[in-house]
Design a protein around this motif. Structure first.
Motif, PDB file in Angstrom:
ATOM      1  N   UNK A 231      -0.853   6.538  -7.612  1.00  0.00           N
ATOM      2  CA  UNK A 231      -2.246   6.168  -7.834  1.00  0.00           C
ATOM      3  C   UNK A 231      -2.600   4.798  -7.283  1.00  0.00           C
ATOM      4  N   UNK A 232      -1.709   4.212  -6.481  1.00  0.00           N
ATOM      5  CA  UNK A 232      -1.948   2.879  -5.955  1.00  0.00           C
ATOM      6  C   UNK A 232      -2.929   2.939  -4.782  1.00  0.00           C
ATOM      7  N   UNK A 233      -3.917   2.064  -4.791  1.00  0.00           N
ATOM      8  CA  UNK A 233      -4.944   2.073  -3.759  1.00  0.00           C
ATOM      9  C   UNK A 233      -4.866   0.886  -2.833  1.00  0.00           C
ATOM     10  N   UNK A 234      -3.697   0.611  -2.272  1.00  0.00           N
ATOM     11  CA  UNK A 234      -3.525  -0.566  -1.431  1.00  0.00           C
ATOM     12  C   UNK A 234      -3.866  -0.333   0.040  1.00  0.00           C
ATOM     13  N   UNK A 235      -3.606   0.855   0.561  1.00  0.00           N
ATOM     14  CA  UNK A 235      -3.943   1.167   1.954  1.00  0.00           C
ATOM     15  C   UNK A 235      -4.506   2.586   2.001  1.00  0.00           C
ATOM     16  N   UNK A 236      -5.244   2.921   3.070  1.00  0.00           N
ATOM     17  CA  UNK A 236      -5.788   4.279   3.179  1.00  0.00           C
ATOM     18  C   UNK A 236      -4.677   5.328   3.245  1.00  0.00           C
ATOM     19  N   UNK A 237      -4.831   6.405   2.514  1.00  0.00           N
ATOM     20  CA  UNK A 237      -3.819   7.467   2.499  1.00  0.00           C
ATOM     21  C   UNK A 237      -3.772   8.213   3.827  1.00  0.00           C
ATOM     22  N   UNK A 238      -4.762   7.986   4.682  1.00  0.00           N
ATOM     23  CA  UNK A 238      -4.806   8.659   5.994  1.00  0.00           C
ATOM     24  C   UNK A 238      -3.978   7.930   7.052  1.00  0.00           C
ATOM     25  N   UNK A 239      -3.414   6.781   6.719  1.00  0.00           N
ATOM     26  CA  UNK A 239      -2.609   6.044   7.694  1.00  0.00           C
ATOM     27  C   UNK A 239      -1.320   6.808   8.025  1.00  0.00           C
ATOM     28  N   UNK A 272      -6.657  -6.887  -8.066  1.00  0.00           N
ATOM     29  CA  UNK A 272      -6.095  -7.645  -6.956  1.00  0.00           C
ATOM     30  C   UNK A 272      -5.206  -8.804  -7.372  1.00  0.00           C
ATOM     31  N   UNK A 273      -5.225  -9.177  -8.651  1.00  0.00           N
ATOM     32  CA  UNK A 273      -4.311 -10.219  -9.109  1.00  0.00           C
ATOM     33  C   UNK A 273      -2.868  -9.743  -8.983  1.00  0.00           C
ATOM     34  N   UNK A 274      -2.662  -8.442  -9.089  1.00  0.00           N
ATOM     35  CA  UNK A 274      -1.340  -7.842  -8.896  1.00  0.00           C
ATOM     36  C   UNK A 274      -1.431  -6.834  -7.745  1.00  0.00           C
ATOM     37  N   UNK A 275      -1.553  -5.562  -8.079  1.00  0.00           N
ATOM     38  CA  UNK A 275      -1.739  -4.529  -7.062  1.00  0.00           C
ATOM     39  C   UNK A 275      -2.910  -3.642  -7.488  1.00  0.00           C
ATOM     40  N   UNK A 276      -3.611  -3.108  -6.504  1.00  0.00           N
ATOM     41  CA  UNK A 276      -4.818  -2.328  -6.793  1.00  0.00           C
ATOM     42  C   UNK A 276      -4.438  -0.902  -7.182  1.00  0.00           C
ATOM     43  N   UNK A 277      -4.558  -0.609  -8.483  1.00  0.00           N
ATOM     44  CA  UNK A 277      -4.273   0.738  -8.983  1.00  0.00           C
ATOM     45  C   UNK A 277      -5.594   1.467  -9.197  1.00  0.00           C
ATOM     46  N   UNK A 278      -5.775   2.585  -8.513  1.00  0.00           N
ATOM     47  CA  UNK A 278      -7.006   3.375  -8.613  1.00  0.00           C
ATOM     48  C   UNK A 278      -6.764   4.749  -9.226  1.00  0.00           C
ATOM     49  N   UNK A 279      -5.520   5.062  -9.568  1.00  0.00           N
ATOM     50  CA  UNK A 279      -5.219   6.286 -10.301  1.00  0.00           C
ATOM     51  C   UNK A 279      -5.644   7.564  -9.612  1.00  0.00           C
ATOM     52  N   UNK A 280      -6.372   8.370 -10.357  1.00  0.00           N
ATOM     53  CA  UNK A 280      -6.731   9.706  -9.861  1.00  0.00           C
ATOM     54  C   UNK A 280      -7.654   9.631  -8.653  1.00  0.00           C
ATOM     55  N   UNK A 281      -8.410   8.560  -8.508  1.00  0.00           N
ATOM     56  CA  UNK A 281      -9.283   8.420  -7.349  1.00  0.00           C
ATOM     57  C   UNK A 281      -8.471   8.438  -6.053  1.00  0.00           C
ATOM     58  N   UNK A 282      -7.258   7.872  -6.075  1.00  0.00           N
ATOM     59  CA  UNK A 282      -6.370   7.916  -4.916  1.00  0.00           C
ATOM     60  C   UNK A 282      -5.657   9.266  -4.830  1.00  0.00           C
ATOM     61  N   UNK A 283      -5.150   9.741  -5.966  1.00  0.00           N
ATOM     62  CA  UNK A 283      -4.410  11.008  -5.969  1.00  0.00           C
ATOM     63  C   UNK A 283      -5.248  12.158  -5.426  1.00  0.00           C
TER      64      UNK A 283
END
Length: 428
Positions: A231-239, A272-283
């Motif tokens: 669920x981590x949203x650090x980079x585009x999943x299309x890369x 962004x203080x740690x890592x960008x977690x977006x959960x189901x939005x990324x999944x």
């Protein structure tokens, strides 16, 4: 750190690893260069247009500028480089190792809220307090807020019709279990939500207000760390998948350093203080795009980056470097870290879709002087990127209360004062 992000297209990231947690080490993973991978540097990065103003600043990249460039990794993967080569290049005297990461992950979502909402999107949610439980129906939104009964402060749970369903006193935990069911957690009760299906949202009232956390645990054959990373949203999943693998290893390394012994969990924020977690939005986006992010998480399972002594490294990364990464001493000062050295990644960056490869900023000398606490400035300098002289920092000479003064600033301090995208700049 502030940066632009969008899960589908331009999700960017920065991590600041701090302390090493207890993990079980396995054999090192050998790092071998990909045969088709070109060297990272040697390309020419053109400067941005000449800005107006007496002080001209030319820079590149977005973020703190140390460690792995996310766009550089994207460009490297496009050119045929594998993730091991990418990581070895950016953390060049470190190596890969396998470590068991089995603890839960706790995300701190709010620390002093007055109200908080939870929407049950795809199923029911079970709320529980110290003595009883209630079930929130699918599709409804329930509210948690500060509340007192007969002078006893605590938090109360209200259903969609405004009926009070539960009350717990201060320090008691009110939890909402929803494993496998998507919920939208609004930590401060506003419009900003975390969409997640793992696993339990918890609420407790303290002196500053409601503390909201989300706890991810192992279930369904997946560890909590795997579920978190998916669920981590650090980079585009299309890369390209090799860039995604490099990102998952760096992110896992960062997470492993956030172990909190008293909580027996990896504890961090979701922003962004740690890592960008977006959960189901990324999944959900990943699933629609072929699932390469999930595949990258599983393909690199348990892999972290370690130094020569086998210690988990400070795996810093940021959006982009604009052709050159920075030395830690230049950015933050004080002491060096052997694997956070300047790396010429201009060829890799040039192959990426980096929108912040080059930029420029101009201003008057008066405005420049004010930003650094001078009445006026007579000279200012910083060595070229990659130069050993760059460790001397940003030097500025001018007048303060009629006296000639020379001051030295770190790259990070100068960046902050000037409002720049990164410390990766020089003066024109």
């Amino acid at each position: 750190m502030r940066r632009p992000r969008s899960i589908a297209l331009t999700v960017l990231g920065t991590a600041f690893a701090v302390l090493a947690g207890p993990t079980v080490a396995h054999a090192a993973v050998p790092v071998t260069a990909s045969k088709s991978c070109p060297s990272p540097g040697g390309a020419t990065i053109s400067k941005a247009s000449v800005p107006s103003g007496a002080v001209k600043i030319y820079g590149g990249g977005w973020g703190h500028g140390m460690g792995m460039s996310q766009y550089g990794a994207q460009g490297a993967a496009k050119l045929g480089c594998d993730y091991k080569t990418i990581l070895k290049t950016y953390y060049y005297d470190a190596s890969l190792s396998k470590k068991n990461l089995n603890a839960p992950v706790v995300l701190n979502l709010a620390s002093g809220a007055t109200t908080s909402k939870l929407q049950a999107e795809t199923g029911t949610v079970k709320w529980a307090g110290p003595t009883r439980s209630v079930v929130q129906p699918k599709g409804s939104t329930w509210l948690v807020r500060n509340y007192s009964i007969k002078g006893n402060p605590g938090i109360a749970l209200f259903d969609q019709d405004g009926k009070r369903r539960m009350f717990v006193q201060s320090a008691a935990v009110l939890s909402a279990s929803h494993t496998g069911k998507v919920v939208n957690v609004y930590p401060y009760g506003g419009s900003s939500a975390l969409s997640t299906r793992y696993d339990t949202a918890s609420y407790v009232r303290s002196g500053s207000g409601i503390k909201v956390t989300e706890t991810i645990k192992a279930s369904g054959g997946q560890t909590a760390v795997q579920k978190y990373l998916m669920g981590l949203g650090e980079v585009p999943v299309s890369w390209p998948i090799e860039a995604l693998k490099a990102q998952t290893v760096a992110a896992r390394t960062f997470l492993s350093t956030k172990y909190n012994a008293s909580a027996d969990a990896y504890v961090l924020s979701s922003g962004t203080a740690d890592q960008v977690y977006k959960g189901y939005a990324v999944e959900s986006v990943d699933e629609k795009n072929g699932g390469n992010w999930r595949k990258a998480v599983l393909a690199t399972d348990d892999q972290v980056i370690v130094d020569k002594a086998g210690r988990t490294i400070e795996a810093l990364y940021s959006s982009s470097m604009g052709g050159y990464t920075e030395n830690r001493e230049y950015v933050w000062g004080k002491y060096e870290i052997s694997y956070l050295k300047p790396v010429d990644d201009s060829r890799w960056d040039a192959a990426s879709s980096n929108p912040y490869r080059s930029w420029s900023v101009g201003m008057t000398k008066a405005a420049f002087a004010k930003k650094f606490g001078f009445d006026s400035v007579s000279s200012y300098s910083v060595a070229a990127r990659g130069s050993a002289k760059r460790l001397d920092g940003v030097k500025i000479t001018g007048k303060v209360a009629g006296r000639k003064v020379t001051k030295t600033f770190t790259g990070a301090d100068a960046r902050y004062r000037l409002g720049l995208r990164s410390p990766g700049f020089t003066f024109g």
